[in-house]
Design a protein around this motif. Structure first.
Motif, PDB file in Angstrom:
ATOM      1  N   PRO A  99       0.828  -1.215   0.000  1.00 17.89           N
ATOM      2  CA  PRO A  99       0.000   0.000   0.000  1.00 17.89           C
ATOM      3  C   PRO A  99       0.857   1.258   0.000  1.00 17.89           C
ATOM      4  O   PRO A  99       2.015   1.224   0.414  1.00 17.89           O
ATOM      5  CB  PRO A  99      -0.787  -0.108   1.315  1.00 17.89           C
ATOM      6  CG  PRO A  99      -0.658  -1.524   1.752  1.00 17.89           C
ATOM      7  CD  PRO A  99       0.632  -2.027   1.203  1.00 17.89           C
ATOM      8  N   GLY A 100       0.288   2.334  -0.461  1.00 18.71           N
ATOM      9  CA  GLY A 100       0.990   3.617  -0.450  1.00 18.71           C
ATOM     10  C   GLY A 100       1.456   4.020  -1.833  1.00 18.71           C
ATOM     11  O   GLY A 100       1.253   3.306  -2.806  1.00 18.71           O
ATOM     12  N   GLU A 101       2.104   5.175  -1.883  1.00 15.50           N
ATOM     13  CA  GLU A 101       2.600   5.714  -3.151  1.00 15.50           C
ATOM     14  C   GLU A 101       3.744   4.869  -3.694  1.00 15.50           C
ATOM     15  O   GLU A 101       4.590   4.401  -2.938  1.00 15.50           O
ATOM     16  CB  GLU A 101       3.125   7.144  -2.922  1.00 15.50           C
ATOM     17  CG  GLU A 101       2.050   8.197  -2.819  1.00 15.50           C
ATOM     18  CD  GLU A 101       1.447   8.528  -4.180  1.00 15.50           C
ATOM     19  OE1 GLU A 101       2.209   8.894  -5.091  1.00 15.50           O
ATOM     20  OE2 GLU A 101       0.205   8.404  -4.325  1.00 15.50           O
ATOM     21  N   HIS A 102       3.760   4.666  -4.996  1.00 16.43           N
ATOM     22  CA  HIS A 102       4.883   3.968  -5.621  1.00 16.43           C
ATOM     23  C   HIS A 102       5.531   4.874  -6.653  1.00 16.43           C
ATOM     24  O   HIS A 102       4.878   5.711  -7.251  1.00 16.43           O
ATOM     25  CB  HIS A 102       4.403   2.707  -6.345  1.00 16.43           C
ATOM     26  CG  HIS A 102       4.095   1.558  -5.431  1.00 16.43           C
ATOM     27  ND1 HIS A 102       4.987   0.546  -5.208  1.00 16.43           N
ATOM     28  CD2 HIS A 102       2.998   1.262  -4.700  1.00 16.43           C
ATOM     29  CE1 HIS A 102       4.442  -0.342  -4.367  1.00 16.43           C
ATOM     30  NE2 HIS A 102       3.239   0.073  -4.038  1.00 16.43           N
ATOM     31  N   ASN A 103       6.821   4.658  -6.845  1.00 18.38           N
ATOM     32  CA  ASN A 103       7.511   5.277  -7.967  1.00 18.38           C
ATOM     33  C   ASN A 103       8.050   4.110  -8.808  1.00 18.38           C
ATOM     34  O   ASN A 103       8.982   3.431  -8.391  1.00 18.38           O
ATOM     35  CB  ASN A 103       8.645   6.172  -7.450  1.00 18.38           C
ATOM     36  CG  ASN A 103       9.363   6.878  -8.577  1.00 18.38           C
ATOM     37  OD1 ASN A 103       9.255   6.469  -9.742  1.00 18.38           O
ATOM     38  ND2 ASN A 103      10.109   7.921  -8.238  1.00 18.38           N
ATOM     39  N   PHE A 104       7.452   3.893  -9.960  1.00 13.86           N
ATOM     40  CA  PHE A 104       7.788   2.707 -10.757  1.00 13.86           C
ATOM     41  C   PHE A 104       8.922   2.952 -11.753  1.00 13.86           C
ATOM     42  O   PHE A 104       9.202   2.104 -12.589  1.00 13.86           O
ATOM     43  CB  PHE A 104       6.543   2.221 -11.507  1.00 13.86           C
ATOM     44  CG  PHE A 104       5.441   1.727 -10.605  1.00 13.86           C
ATOM     45  CD1 PHE A 104       5.627   0.619  -9.795  1.00 13.86           C
ATOM     46  CD2 PHE A 104       4.209   2.380 -10.567  1.00 13.86           C
ATOM     47  CE1 PHE A 104       4.605   0.156  -8.956  1.00 13.86           C
ATOM     48  CE2 PHE A 104       3.187   1.926  -9.734  1.00 13.86           C
ATOM     49  CZ  PHE A 104       3.391   0.813  -8.939  1.00 13.86           C
ATOM     50  N   THR A 105       9.571   4.104 -11.650  1.00 15.34           N
ATOM     51  CA  THR A 105      10.611   4.422 -12.631  1.00 15.34           C
ATOM     52  C   THR A 105      11.729   3.393 -12.655  1.00 15.34           C
ATOM     53  O   THR A 105      12.308   3.126 -13.693  1.00 15.34           O
ATOM     54  CB  THR A 105      11.222   5.813 -12.291  1.00 15.34           C
ATOM     55  OG1 THR A 105      10.170   6.659 -11.855  1.00 15.34           O
ATOM     56  CG2 THR A 105      11.884   6.408 -13.494  1.00 15.34           C
TER      57      THR A 105
END
Ligand SMILES: *[C@@H]1O[C@H](CO)[C@@H](O)[C@H](O)[C@H]1NC(C)=O
Ligand SMILES: *[C@@H]1O[C@H](CO)[C@@H](O)[C@H](O)[C@H]1NC(C)=O
Ligand SMILES: *[C@@H]1O[C@H](CO)[C@@H](O)[C@H](O)[C@H]1NC(C)=O
Ligand SMILES: *[C@@H]1O[C@H](CO)[C@@H](O)[C@H](O)[C@H]1NC(C)=O
Length: 364
Positions: A99-105
């Motif tokens: 859960p929570g914000e992801h940065n998929f870069t």
């Protein structure tokens, strides 16, 4: 960083005017890593599946060696994708479902303990087709955050790393031990047909660099030995034969895709033989024990590691690094480190036609 980039750009112009594409100032130069698969690669997704507490393995002593708390990894410490991220200078990739914000870069991890290629293998886990649908969500995220062109570049440059198939064969071996050879052949072909479709879909979306850890020596796990005392110190034949057949077909399928799909590059790590060797010659690789697990109960400690979250008794070794196996079917952090090094920079005999280092560095 910007200065360094422009400096290398100037040098490249002097070196050769042909390498002009290397000069565009990219906001993000390193290749991302997308991980697909089963418990060997699950960084903790299963603990976030609704209603699947027991198979999440997020209880002590899982995690004891490195993270010092359970993370959902089925290991005492780090798993192979953690080490690959380390070698590729990426952060440790969090599970996609966290859960929570992801940065998929830099990529993410879709793997799920128990998952197979076939939708019917262990319902309740995240099967490969669902993992693919999650990847499509991530590709959408990349387009929203980076814009179309940069997202496309990220997807092209990324490495797609798989460990999948073992559970399909465990499942067949235990549910139909007396199935006919022709049924078994058709089953492996069905697995490979579905797997190939997933790879073609990743290619269609723009992925180019595919890497596999092949199916392991499935009949030599402590769990298999615990279930079938007749196996003794050896290996159960049916799961071994299925794994070998799968691995032959996998190699053929990837070769074929390379000829059919322009720009498609792949890597296969021979996990089957690399692990087999460590099981039967542990001291050659610095281990004391190759057959029994560090954690569990019964013959070869082949079941019940963690005692169902401490509610039943089990044994735990004092030094996991002396063992190849941590539990019934999963290797220790020490073994994973060795396996990851082979994936990363193994010779073509072990990891080919490219190893992961070459795939990561390959310019597209
Ligand atoms: C679990 O259930 C919640 C609430 O119903 C839902 O929002 C979430 O998407 C579900 N998670 C998964 C992985 O299916
Ligand atoms: C994601 O991380 C990269 C660095 O890895 C950074 O450049 C970028 O701004 C981040 N993006 C978002 C949307 O947070
Ligand atoms: C994929 O697997 C399903 C069973 O889950 C099977 O019916 C189908 O034929 C397979 N597809 C291919 C292309 O092999
Ligand atoms: C394991 O047990 C502890 C306390 O005994 C509890 O806090 C924890 O939530 C349990 N974990 C799982 C995965 O059931």
């Amino acid at each position: 960083m910007a200065n360094l980039n422009s400096l290398s750009c100037v040098l490249l112009i002097f070196a050769s005017t042909l390498i002009s594409t290397s000069c565009s100032p990219l906001p993000h130069k390193r290749a991302a890593l997308f991980v697909f698969g089963d418990s060997l690669f699950d960084a903790g997704n299963n603990q976030y599946i609704n209603g699947s507490r027991p198979s999440a393995n997020n209880y002590w002593p899982y995690g004891e060696t490195f993270f010092k708390h359970p993370t959902g990894r089925v290991c005492d410490g780090r798993i192979v994708p953690d080490f690959i991220a380390l070698f590729a200078k990426l952060p440790i990739l969090p599970p996609y479902l966290q859960p929570g914000e992801h940065n998929f870069t830099d990529g993410t991890n879709f793997a799920s303990a128990g998952a197979g290629v076939l939708d019917g293998t262990h319902p309740g886990t995240i099967n490969l087709n669902t993992q693919l649908s999650y990847f499509k969500n991530v590709e959408w995220w990349l387009r929203q955050k980076l814009g179309f062109a940069e997202a496309k570049k990220t997807v092209r440059r990324a490495v797609y790393l798989f460990s999948i198939g073992g559970n399909d064969y465990f499942s067949l071996s235990s549910s139909s031990p007396k199935s006919t050879p022709s049924y078994q052949r058709a089953y492996v072909e069905m697995v490979m047909g579905n797997l190939t479709n997933v790879l073609k879909e990743i290619y269609r979306i723009g992925g180019r660099k595919i890497a596999f850890q092949n199916a392991g020596p499935l009949g030599c796990t402590p769990g298999t030995k615990a279930m079938d005392p007749s196996v003794g110190g050896g290996c159960a034949e049916l799961p071994m034969a299925l794994a070998r057949r799968h691995n032959r077909l996998l190699s053929n399928a990837l070769q074929k895709l390379e000829t059919e799909l322009p720009g498609f590059k792949y890597s296969i790590f021979d996990y089957y033989n690399s692990l087999y060797d460590r099981i039967f010659k542990p001291s050659k690789y610095g281990f004391k024990e190759g057959k029994a697990a560090c954690c569990g109960s019964g013959a070869y400690r082949g079941k019940n590691c963690g005692g169902n979250n401490g509610t039943t008794e089990y044994e735990l070794c004092s030094n996991p690094s002396e063992y190849v196996w941590f539990d019934m079917a999963h290797t220790t952090e020490g073994a994973n480190w060795q396996l990851a090094k082979l994936l990363w920079s193994g010779s073509p005999k072990v990891t080919g036609p490219y190893n992961l280092k070459q795939l990561f560095e390959h310019k597209l």
